[in-house]
Design a protein around this motif. Structure first.
Motif, PDB file in Angstrom:
ATOM      1  N   LEU A 118       0.742  -1.159  -0.027  1.00  0.00           N
ATOM      2  CA  LEU A 118      -0.149   0.160  -0.064  1.00  0.00           C
ATOM      3  C   LEU A 118       1.009   1.290   0.024  1.00  0.00           C
ATOM      4  N   VAL A 119       0.601   2.043  -0.956  1.00  0.00           N
ATOM      5  CA  VAL A 119       1.080   3.368  -0.879  1.00  0.00           C
ATOM      6  C   VAL A 119       0.081   4.310  -0.576  1.00  0.00           C
ATOM      7  N   ILE A 120       0.570   5.311   0.415  1.00  0.00           N
ATOM      8  CA  ILE A 120      -0.416   6.261   1.077  1.00  0.00           C
ATOM      9  C   ILE A 120       0.041   7.675   0.245  1.00  0.00           C
ATOM     10  N   GLU A 121      -0.923   8.449  -0.146  1.00  0.00           N
ATOM     11  CA  GLU A 121      -0.603   9.610  -0.780  1.00  0.00           C
ATOM     12  C   GLU A 121      -1.368  10.552  -0.207  1.00  0.00           C
ATOM     13  N   GLN A 122      -0.612  11.668   0.190  1.00  0.00           N
ATOM     14  CA  GLN A 122      -1.355  12.809   1.008  1.00  0.00           C
ATOM     15  C   GLN A 122      -1.896  13.746  -0.190  1.00  0.00           C
ATOM     16  N   ILE A 123      -3.176  14.061  -0.282  1.00  0.00           N
ATOM     17  CA  ILE A 123      -3.490  15.003  -1.298  1.00  0.00           C
ATOM     18  C   ILE A 123      -4.130  16.332  -0.470  1.00  0.00           C
ATOM     19  N   GLU A 124      -3.613  17.302  -1.206  1.00  0.00           N
ATOM     20  CA  GLU A 124      -3.962  18.825  -0.789  1.00  0.00           C
ATOM     21  C   GLU A 124      -4.356  19.429  -1.680  1.00  0.00           C
ATOM     22  N   VAL A 125      -5.523  19.993  -1.713  1.00  0.00           N
ATOM     23  CA  VAL A 125      -6.089  20.978  -2.683  1.00  0.00           C
ATOM     24  C   VAL A 125      -6.078  22.200  -2.139  1.00  0.00           C
ATOM     25  N   LEU A 126      -5.329  23.024  -2.828  1.00  0.00           N
ATOM     26  CA  LEU A 126      -4.742  24.540  -2.383  1.00  0.00           C
ATOM     27  C   LEU A 126      -5.630  25.582  -3.478  1.00  0.00           C
ATOM     28  N   LYS A 127      -5.824  26.586  -2.729  1.00  0.00           N
ATOM     29  CA  LYS A 127      -6.535  27.604  -3.464  1.00  0.00           C
ATOM     30  C   LYS A 127      -5.184  28.640  -3.893  1.00  0.00           C
ATOM     31  N   GLN A 128      -5.817  29.447  -4.763  1.00  0.00           N
ATOM     32  CA  GLN A 128      -4.774  30.350  -5.704  1.00  0.00           C
ATOM     33  C   GLN A 128      -3.859  31.338  -4.377  1.00  0.00           C
ATOM     34  N   ASP A 129      -4.635  31.396  -3.284  1.00  0.00           N
ATOM     35  CA  ASP A 129      -3.551  32.103  -2.115  1.00  0.00           C
ATOM     36  C   ASP A 129      -2.780  31.122  -1.292  1.00  0.00           C
ATOM     37  N   ASP A 130      -2.848  29.800  -1.673  1.00  0.00           N
ATOM     38  CA  ASP A 130      -2.231  28.688  -0.872  1.00  0.00           C
ATOM     39  C   ASP A 130      -2.973  28.226   0.024  1.00  0.00           C
ATOM     40  N   SER A 131      -3.919  28.767   0.270  1.00  0.00           N
ATOM     41  CA  SER A 131      -4.703  28.200   1.569  1.00  0.00           C
ATOM     42  C   SER A 131      -5.302  26.756   1.308  1.00  0.00           C
ATOM     43  N   LEU A 132      -5.574  26.021   2.258  1.00  0.00           N
ATOM     44  CA  LEU A 132      -5.813  24.707   2.082  1.00  0.00           C
ATOM     45  C   LEU A 132      -7.420  24.679   2.093  1.00  0.00           C
ATOM     46  N   ALA A 133      -7.875  23.953   0.843  1.00  0.00           N
ATOM     47  CA  ALA A 133      -9.255  23.691   0.938  1.00  0.00           C
ATOM     48  C   ALA A 133      -9.913  22.334   1.312  1.00  0.00           C
ATOM     49  N   LEU A 134      -8.959  21.382   0.936  1.00  0.00           N
ATOM     50  CA  LEU A 134      -9.422  19.886   1.082  1.00  0.00           C
ATOM     51  C   LEU A 134      -7.985  19.216   1.408  1.00  0.00           C
ATOM     52  N   ILE A 135      -8.183  18.082   2.277  1.00  0.00           N
ATOM     53  CA  ILE A 135      -7.071  17.321   2.429  1.00  0.00           C
ATOM     54  C   ILE A 135      -7.512  16.054   2.721  1.00  0.00           C
ATOM     55  N   CYS A 136      -6.947  14.833   2.141  1.00  0.00           N
ATOM     56  CA  CYS A 136      -7.360  13.536   2.221  1.00  0.00           C
ATOM     57  C   CYS A 136      -6.053  12.499   2.055  1.00  0.00           C
ATOM     58  N   GLN A 137      -6.262  11.271   2.364  1.00  0.00           N
ATOM     59  CA  GLN A 137      -5.253  10.393   2.205  1.00  0.00           C
ATOM     60  C   GLN A 137      -5.784   9.515   0.871  1.00  0.00           C
ATOM     61  N   HIS A 138      -5.075   9.247  -0.021  1.00  0.00           N
ATOM     62  CA  HIS A 138      -5.343   8.382  -1.118  1.00  0.00           C
ATOM     63  C   HIS A 138      -4.536   7.200  -1.197  1.00  0.00           C
ATOM     64  N   ILE A 139      -5.192   5.973  -1.075  1.00  0.00           N
ATOM     65  CA  ILE A 139      -4.422   4.798  -0.900  1.00  0.00           C
ATOM     66  C   ILE A 139      -4.496   4.006  -2.135  1.00  0.00           C
ATOM     67  N   HIS A 140      -3.157   3.724  -2.390  1.00  0.00           N
ATOM     68  CA  HIS A 140      -3.111   3.012  -3.758  1.00  0.00           C
ATOM     69  C   HIS A 140      -2.724   1.574  -3.500  1.00  0.00           C
ATOM     70  N   ILE A 141      -3.096   0.454  -4.073  1.00  0.00           N
ATOM     71  CA  ILE A 141      -2.422  -0.916  -3.948  1.00  0.00           C
ATOM     72  C   ILE A 141      -1.455  -0.903  -5.235  1.00  0.00           C
ATOM     73  N   VAL A 142      -0.260  -1.253  -4.834  1.00  0.00           N
ATOM     74  CA  VAL A 142       0.706  -1.425  -5.845  1.00  0.00           C
ATOM     75  C   VAL A 142       1.413  -2.495  -5.873  1.00  0.00           C
ATOM     76  N   THR A 143       1.626  -3.277  -7.002  1.00  0.00           N
ATOM     77  CA  THR A 143       2.346  -4.293  -7.221  1.00  0.00           C
ATOM     78  C   THR A 143       3.945  -4.176  -6.788  1.00  0.00           C
ATOM     79  N   ARG A 144       4.426  -5.400  -5.968  1.00  0.00           N
ATOM     80  CA  ARG A 144       5.965  -5.284  -5.753  1.00  0.00           C
ATOM     81  C   ARG A 144       6.471  -6.059  -7.222  1.00  0.00           C
TER      82      ARG A 144
END
Length: 149
Positions: A118-144
């Motif tokens: 599992l690869v956990i990716e932190q997703i941050e959606v930023l507005k034009q002023d660099d303020s944070l609009a949204l945050i979440c973790q996207h989990i990927h299942i990845v082949t070894r």
């Protein structure tokens, strides 16, 4: 763009940034029609003028779906989305705001299937002023990487 990366190729701390995309009134109206969410915070400009933000707010689910689409700039045949965790709407996005997405590899961990991780990716959606609009973790299942015999 297509790139082949195995679980072992990801490094915590890797970061990439998307280009920007401006949220329009058409985006909000289309999203309301697709989801059935016609809540006045999104659709009623006159009512919103009487509220603290004084303007319509983009649906959180709209910002999430657009942001995830913006982050999906690479097709990896060894990786598949496994889901999302810890989704939070931090600040509102308004008509005319431009968002961009910062994606950071936050963590790697084993999966119950020994040939995947599992690869956990932190997703941050930023507005034009660099303020944070949204945050979440996207989990990927990845082949070894296959073992050499």
């Amino acid at each position: 763009m297509t790139t082949e990366r195995y679980f072992e190729d990801y490094e915590p701390g890797e970061t990439r940034m998307s280009t920007g995309r401006t949220i329009t009134e058409a985006d909000i109206v289309l999203h309301a029609g697709q989801t059935g969410d016609f809540y006045p915070h999104h659709m009623d400009a006159a009512w919103c003028a009487t509220q603290p933000f004084k303007q319509r707010i983009a649906h959180g689910t709209l910002v999430f779906s657009v942001g995830i689409g913006m982050a999906a700039d690479v097709i990896n045949p060894h990786s598949m989305s496994y889901g999302y965790d810890r989704l939070r709407f931090i600040n509102p996005v308004f008509i005319g705001d431009t968002i961009r997405v910062r994606s950071t590899i936050a963590e790697k961990r084993d999966h119950k299937r020994p040939d995947q991780g599992l690869v956990i990716e932190q997703i941050e959606v930023l507005k034009q002023d660099d303020s944070l609009a949204l945050i979440c973790q996207h989990i990927h299942i990845v082949t070894r990487r296959p073992r050499q015999s």
